[in-house]
Scaffold this motif. Structure first.
Motif, mmCIF file in Angstrom:
data_model
loop_
_atom_site.group_PDB
_atom_site.id
_atom_site.type_symbol
_atom_site.label_atom_id
_atom_site.label_comp_id
_atom_site.label_asym_id
_atom_site.label_seq_id
_atom_site.Cartn_x
_atom_site.Cartn_y
_atom_site.Cartn_z
ATOM 1 N N ILE A 270 3.259 13.186 2.206
ATOM 2 C CA ILE A 270 2.967 11.768 2.457
ATOM 3 C C ILE A 270 4.085 10.896 1.876
ATOM 4 N N VAL A 271 4.522 11.233 0.662
ATOM 5 C CA VAL A 271 5.612 10.466 0.032
ATOM 6 C C VAL A 271 6.857 10.488 0.917
ATOM 7 N N LYS A 272 7.224 11.668 1.377
ATOM 8 C CA LYS A 272 8.439 11.802 2.177
ATOM 9 C C LYS A 272 8.340 10.977 3.465
ATOM 10 N N HIS A 273 7.189 11.067 4.122
ATOM 11 C CA HIS A 273 6.995 10.298 5.357
ATOM 12 C C HIS A 273 7.089 8.796 5.110
ATOM 13 N N LEU A 274 6.489 8.336 4.006
ATOM 14 C CA LEU A 274 6.531 6.896 3.697
ATOM 15 C C LEU A 274 7.966 6.453 3.399
ATOM 16 N N VAL A 275 8.684 7.258 2.609
ATOM 17 C CA VAL A 275 10.059 6.903 2.256
ATOM 18 C C VAL A 275 10.912 6.810 3.534
ATOM 19 N N GLU A 276 10.690 7.730 4.458
ATOM 20 C CA GLU A 276 11.435 7.689 5.714
ATOM 21 C C GLU A 276 11.041 6.476 6.554
ATOM 22 N N ARG A 277 9.753 6.138 6.499
ATOM 23 C CA ARG A 277 9.262 4.955 7.221
ATOM 24 C C ARG A 277 10.004 3.696 6.747
ATOM 25 N N TYR A 278 10.368 3.671 5.468
ATOM 26 C CA TYR A 278 11.073 2.505 4.924
ATOM 27 C C TYR A 278 12.586 2.716 4.900
ATOM 28 N N ASP B 235 0.826 -1.213 0.000
ATOM 29 C CA ASP B 235 0.000 0.000 0.000
ATOM 30 C C ASP B 235 0.856 1.258 0.000
ATOM 31 N N GLY B 236 1.908 1.243 0.809
ATOM 32 C CA GLY B 236 2.791 2.399 0.909
ATOM 33 C C GLY B 236 3.515 2.653 -0.405
ATOM 34 N N LEU B 237 4.005 1.570 -1.030
ATOM 35 C CA LEU B 237 4.693 1.726 -2.318
ATOM 36 C C LEU B 237 3.724 2.263 -3.373
ATOM 37 N N HIS B 238 2.482 1.757 -3.334
ATOM 38 C CA HIS B 238 1.456 2.217 -4.274
ATOM 39 C C HIS B 238 1.252 3.727 -4.098
ATOM 40 N N GLN B 239 1.151 4.146 -2.846
ATOM 41 C CA GLN B 239 0.915 5.562 -2.556
ATOM 42 C C GLN B 239 2.078 6.433 -3.040
ATOM 43 N N ILE B 240 3.304 5.987 -2.787
ATOM 44 C CA ILE B 240 4.484 6.746 -3.220
ATOM 45 C C ILE B 240 4.450 6.916 -4.741
ATOM 46 N N ALA B 241 4.250 5.789 -5.451
ATOM 47 C CA ALA B 241 4.265 5.831 -6.917
ATOM 48 C C ALA B 241 3.095 6.655 -7.447
ATOM 49 N N LEU B 242 1.921 6.464 -6.845
ATOM 50 C CA LEU B 242 0.725 7.187 -7.303
ATOM 51 C C LEU B 242 0.921 8.701 -7.169
ATOM 52 N N ASN B 243 1.398 9.140 -6.013
ATOM 53 C CA ASN B 243 1.557 10.581 -5.802
ATOM 54 C C ASN B 243 2.595 11.172 -6.751
ATOM 55 N N THR C 196 12.608 15.595 -12.063
ATOM 56 C CA THR C 196 12.826 14.169 -11.808
ATOM 57 C C THR C 196 12.872 13.933 -10.304
ATOM 58 N N PHE C 197 12.016 13.041 -9.823
ATOM 59 C CA PHE C 197 12.067 12.617 -8.425
ATOM 60 C C PHE C 197 12.726 11.249 -8.377
ATOM 61 N N THR C 198 13.669 11.074 -7.472
ATOM 62 C CA THR C 198 14.357 9.785 -7.327
ATOM 63 C C THR C 198 14.170 9.252 -5.914
ATOM 64 N N VAL C 199 13.573 8.068 -5.832
ATOM 65 C CA VAL C 199 13.361 7.429 -4.527
ATOM 66 C C VAL C 199 14.257 6.199 -4.461
ATOM 67 N N THR C 200 15.016 6.082 -3.373
ATOM 68 C CA THR C 200 15.867 4.908 -3.188
ATOM 69 C C THR C 200 15.419 4.180 -1.928
ATOM 70 N N LEU C 201 15.175 2.899 -2.063
ATOM 71 C CA LEU C 201 14.676 2.119 -0.925
ATOM 72 C C LEU C 201 15.538 0.881 -0.707
ATOM 73 N N PRO C 202 15.767 0.528 0.550
ATOM 74 C CA PRO C 202 16.485 -0.730 0.792
ATOM 75 C C PRO C 202 15.602 -1.922 0.394
ATOM 76 N N CYS C 203 16.194 -2.966 -0.165
ATOM 77 C CA CYS C 203 15.401 -4.131 -0.617
ATOM 78 C C CYS C 203 14.930 -4.990 0.549
ATOM 79 N N GLU C 204 15.748 -5.049 1.599
ATOM 80 C CA GLU C 204 15.443 -5.989 2.682
ATOM 81 C C GLU C 204 14.987 -5.287 3.944
ATOM 82 N N HIS C 205 13.976 -5.889 4.590
ATOM 83 C CA HIS C 205 13.521 -5.416 5.895
ATOM 84 C C HIS C 205 13.077 -6.619 6.674
ATOM 85 N N ILE C 206 13.315 -6.600 7.963
ATOM 86 C CA ILE C 206 12.811 -7.708 8.778
ATOM 87 C C ILE C 206 11.632 -7.183 9.577
ATOM 88 N N ASP C 207 10.524 -7.908 9.535
ATOM 89 C CA ASP C 207 9.285 -7.450 10.184
ATOM 90 C C ASP C 207 9.435 -7.494 11.707
#
Ligand code: ADP
Length: 260
Positions: free
Chosen positions: A226-234, A149-157, A249-260
């Motif tokens: 919202i995008v910024k908050h989500l990116v920071e959340r991840y 959901d968060g990734l969807h929101q980032i991309a959508l916005n 151009t907006f560039t978002v970089t996210l780590p691939c791995e997370h442990i729940d």
């Protein structure tokens, strides 16, 4: 600075001195100021559509109802302003949810390419209406541990902004790749661009480059916040590169791995 005074009293009840305890409350003050600024912004943003709905309803009741053209026009305004109000409330709720850090992310394996395909389906009407060319530079799949959901929101916005702030017949390029332990998503447009002076501020809530004009686009002014908050959340990063009248151009970089 906040100060507490603690008296030192001797056995014979004489005051022998005081201890001055100083607290640095700069951060707290700053947070309070931000919060009250947010509340007054929210009130203002909510009031604007309500005032307009009320005004047009009253004009209709005062006689405009008799004119079929006016009636249609005013009812359409009332509908659009109600939709705007709904979007505002949804965005405000979403922002406050993300800000409650006690709610931990629920990570699962998500394919970013699927997410992007879904987002483009949602935006199809806008893409067709503005005759925007969407250029995709994507691999077959890009799996990462994140929140769908968060990734969807980032991309959508980001993509809906790219379409909104690009004139008709423009081009939006969506690029994503994996490198090492990170995934990069880039959304580039051939739009109006963001003046250098505004670039540091556009992630603030309700900040808009052209206040009046951007309200016309139906946005809430909360999308990038919202995008910024989500990116920071991840634990990711977001950057932007923009030239006025050329594009952004907006560039978002996210780590691939997370442990729940
Ligand atoms: P809005 O709902 O107004 O679009 P956002 O938080 O999504 O609010 O964006 C804040 C402001 O940043 C916008 O009002 C606009 O001025 C500017 N902006 C965002 N994305 C772009 C873009 N791709 N091109 C030009 N300006 C943009």
């Amino acid at each position: 600075v906040d100060a507490n005074v603690v008296p030192i009293v001797e056995d014979n009840q004489h005051l022998s001195g005081v201890i001055l305890v100083l607290h640095d409350i700069t951060d707290i003050r700053h947070l309070e100021a931000l919060r009250s600024e947010f509340v007054s912004n929210v009130s203002h943003e909510l009031k604007t559509p309500v005032t307009s709905i009320k005004g047009f309803a009253e004009t209709l009741l005062d006689g405009a109802m008799a004119d079929a053209d006016l009636r249609k026009e005013f009812l359409e305004i009332i509908r659009d302003e109600s939709n705007r109000l709904t979007r505002l409330i949804e965005d405000i709720l979403q922002l406050s949810k993300i800000e409650q850090h006690q709610i931990k992310p629920h990570y699962s394996e998500v394919d970013l390419v699927n997410v992007l395909t879904n987002v483009l389906k949602v935006l199809r009407k806008a893409i067709v209406e503005k005759n925007v060319t969407i250029e995709l530079q994507l691999p077959q799949s890009l799996v990462l541990t994140s929140e769908a959901d968060g990734l969807h929101q980032i991309a959508l916005n980001l993509i809906s902004n790219a379409i909104t702030y690009t004139p008709n017949d423009g081009c939006v390029t969506i690029h994503a790749h994996k490198k090492g332990t990170e995934i990069t998503l880039q959304v580039a447009d051939t739009g109006i661009g963001i003046p250098a002076a505004d670039q540091t501020r556009i992630f603030e809530r309700f900040y808009r480059v052209h206040k009046a004009r951007e309200r016309e686009t139906g946005g809430t002014g909360l999308g990038l916040s919202i995008v910024k908050h989500l990116v920071e959340r991840y634990q990711g990063r977001i950057a932007l590169d923009s030239i006025e009248d050329e594009g952004t151009t907006f560039t978002v970089t996210l780590p691939c791995e997370h442990i729940d």
